[in-house]
Design an enzyme around this catalytic site. Structure first.
Site, PDB file in Angstrom:
ATOM      1  N   GLY A 163       2.979  -3.937   0.272  1.00 14.78           N
ATOM      2  CA  GLY A 163       4.032  -3.766   1.117  1.00 14.78           C
ATOM      3  C   GLY A 163       4.212  -2.547   1.621  1.00 14.78           C
ATOM      4  N   CYS A 164       5.431  -2.043   1.930  1.00 11.68           N
ATOM      5  CA  CYS A 164       5.687  -0.864   2.775  1.00 11.68           C
ATOM      6  C   CYS A 164       5.660   0.414   2.134  1.00 11.68           C
ATOM      7  CB  CYS A 164       7.175  -0.923   3.422  1.00 11.68           C
ATOM      8  SG  CYS A 164       7.219  -2.262   4.817  1.00 11.68           S
ATOM      9  N   PHE A 165       5.591   0.360   0.818  1.00 12.18           N
ATOM     10  CA  PHE A 165       5.477   1.651   0.024  1.00 12.18           C
ATOM     11  C   PHE A 165       4.114   2.193  -0.243  1.00 12.18           C
ATOM     12  CE2 PHE A 165       5.672  -1.672  -3.319  1.00 12.18           C
ATOM     13  CZ  PHE A 165       4.601  -1.126  -4.076  1.00 12.18           C
ATOM     14  N   ALA A 166       3.136   1.324   0.003  1.00 11.36           N
ATOM     15  CA  ALA A 166       1.977   1.291  -0.285  1.00 11.36           C
ATOM     16  C   ALA A 166       1.149   2.649   0.440  1.00 11.36           C
ATOM     17  CB  ALA A 166       1.025   0.070  -0.007  1.00 11.36           C
ATOM     18  N   PHE A 373       8.777   3.456   0.804  1.00 11.72           N
ATOM     19  CA  PHE A 373       9.810   2.392   0.213  1.00 11.72           C
ATOM     20  C   PHE A 373       9.155   1.209   0.715  1.00 11.72           C
ATOM     21  CE2 PHE A 373      11.927   5.714   2.818  1.00 11.72           C
ATOM     22  CZ  PHE A 373      12.384   6.712   1.779  1.00 11.72           C
TER      23      PHE A 373
END
Length: 389
Positions: A163-166, A373
């Site tokens: 997801g977006c934190f990666a 995040f």
């Protein structure tokens, strides 16, 4: 006889992990945000949902996005009507697209990064590939190794469904690899294609509609290594410290589920509040050892999950509007490209710093922070040290 401690010492690099090159890529299909609601409701056969379309138009207007890039063209969507329905079984069609397109787009970004780096690709020792778009075996890391013609014994790491934190996660892993393997050169690739998440609108699930207003396609690639070769490799940023944490009381704030209907995302309305509430603690942990407590004195790279998150972080920390300039610029020009976003922002920042004649790659400042995040709610923190231009 050589001792284990002597072997370990010889295996470790001396200096910090350094970003040595950045490359980015997007599909050719550019979508203007102002006209996207008309296209979206037409292609999904939902033009009769007039009130819902008006809501979506307002979402797009408030998104602070001007344009996005998407692999899914009108032609592709017409050939795959199940992808256009809300929650119709369509995983096979989606998978068939992304298992090809994700490594292909990743290759495009990687070729640019390798060219900027200026070294032969045979010197790449490790590959980290990250995507939230589709799953296969062997994975996108294997496909990219073949597409680029990397050596068969490159050490590969495949990260699916983060997801977006990666974007922060890949930097953390690349840092550890570069610093603990003397001479290592790590190719890092994040490639995201929204064909897994695209679907028609629903009156009852507005959080799905939020994603349709925000997400775009893109790939970014970096070369990371310690102890750059003088006169040959040109450092861009140094990575000094990293952390990952799960925000307290945040279960279910962001989650995604890969099912027959593709990848569905669920977002709670209080995601911006959860992020802004926990960011101060993350900053103290990162910057107190450096004696930094004025967060306007550092440069900022934050995953642009949406304008509300950036607004609330700015408000919570009393940040000057220009602190998020590079972040907002990438959101405006590309939308939310999940894990690839923060790497695009790194590229944007170093380019603008050079164009504007500033002293360092970090908007003229010495220290900076990169935040990711995403699902969990997970927060990734990377402390960056800029390089004198």
């Amino acid at each position: 006889m050589v001792s284990v401690s002597e072997i370990r010492k010889a295996q470790r690099a001396e200096g910090p992990a350094t970003i040595l090159a950045i490359g980015t890529a997007n599909p050719a299909n550019c979508v203007e945000q102002s006209t996207y609601p008309d296209f979206y409701f037409r292609i999904t056969n939902s033009e009769h949902k007039i009130e819902l379309k008006q809501k979506f138009q307002r979402m797009c207007d408030k998104s602070m996005i001007n344009r996005r890039y998407m692999y899914l063209t009108e032609e592709i969507l017409k050939e795959n009507p199940s992808v256009c329905e809300y929650m119709a079984p369509s995983l096979d069609a989606r998978q068939d697209m992304v298992v090809v397109e994700v490594p292909r787009l990743g290759k495009e970004a990687a070729v640019k990064a390798i060219k900027e780096w200026g070294q032969p690709k045979s010197k790449i020792t490790h590959l980290i590939f990250c995507t939230t778009s589709g799953v296969d075996m062997p994975g996108a890391d294997y496909q990219l190794t073949k597409l680029l013609g990397l050596r068969p014994y490159v050490k590969r790491y495949m990260m699916y469904q983060q997801g977006c934190f990666a974007g922060g996660t890949v930097l953390r892993l690349a840092k550890d690899l570069a610093e603990n393997n003397k001479g290592a050169r790590v190719l890092v690739v994040c490639s995201e294609v929204t064909a897994v998440t695209f679907r028609g609108p629903s009156d009852t699930h507005l959080d799905s509609l939020v994603g349709q207003a925000l997400f775009g396609d893109g790939a970014a690639a970096l070369i990371v290594g310690s102890d750059p070769l003088p006169e040959i490799e040109k450092p861009i940023f140094e990575m000094v410290w990293t952390a990952q944490t799960i925000a307290p009381d945040s279960e279910g704030a962001i989650d995604g589920h890969l099912r027959e209907a593709g990848l569905t995302f669920h977002l709670l309305k209080d995601v911006p509040a959860i992020v802004s509430k926990n960011i101060d603690k993350a900053l103290v942990e990162a910057f107190q050892p450096l004696g930094i407590s004025d967060y306007n004195s550092i440069f900022w790279i934050a995953h642009p999950g949406g304008p509300a998150i950036l607004d609330q972080v700015e408000q919570k920390l009393a940040l000057k509007p220009e602190k998020m300039k590079a972040t907002r610029e990438v959101l405006s020009e590309y939308g939310n490209m999940s894990s690839a976003c923060v790497l695009f922002i790194l590229d944007e920042m170093r380019r603008k710093s050079i164009q504007n004649g500033l002293k360092t790659t970090g908007e003229g400042l010495e220290w900076g922070v990169l935040f990711g995040f995403g699902p969990g709610l997970t927060i990734e923190t990377v402390v960056l040290h800029s390089v004198v231009i």
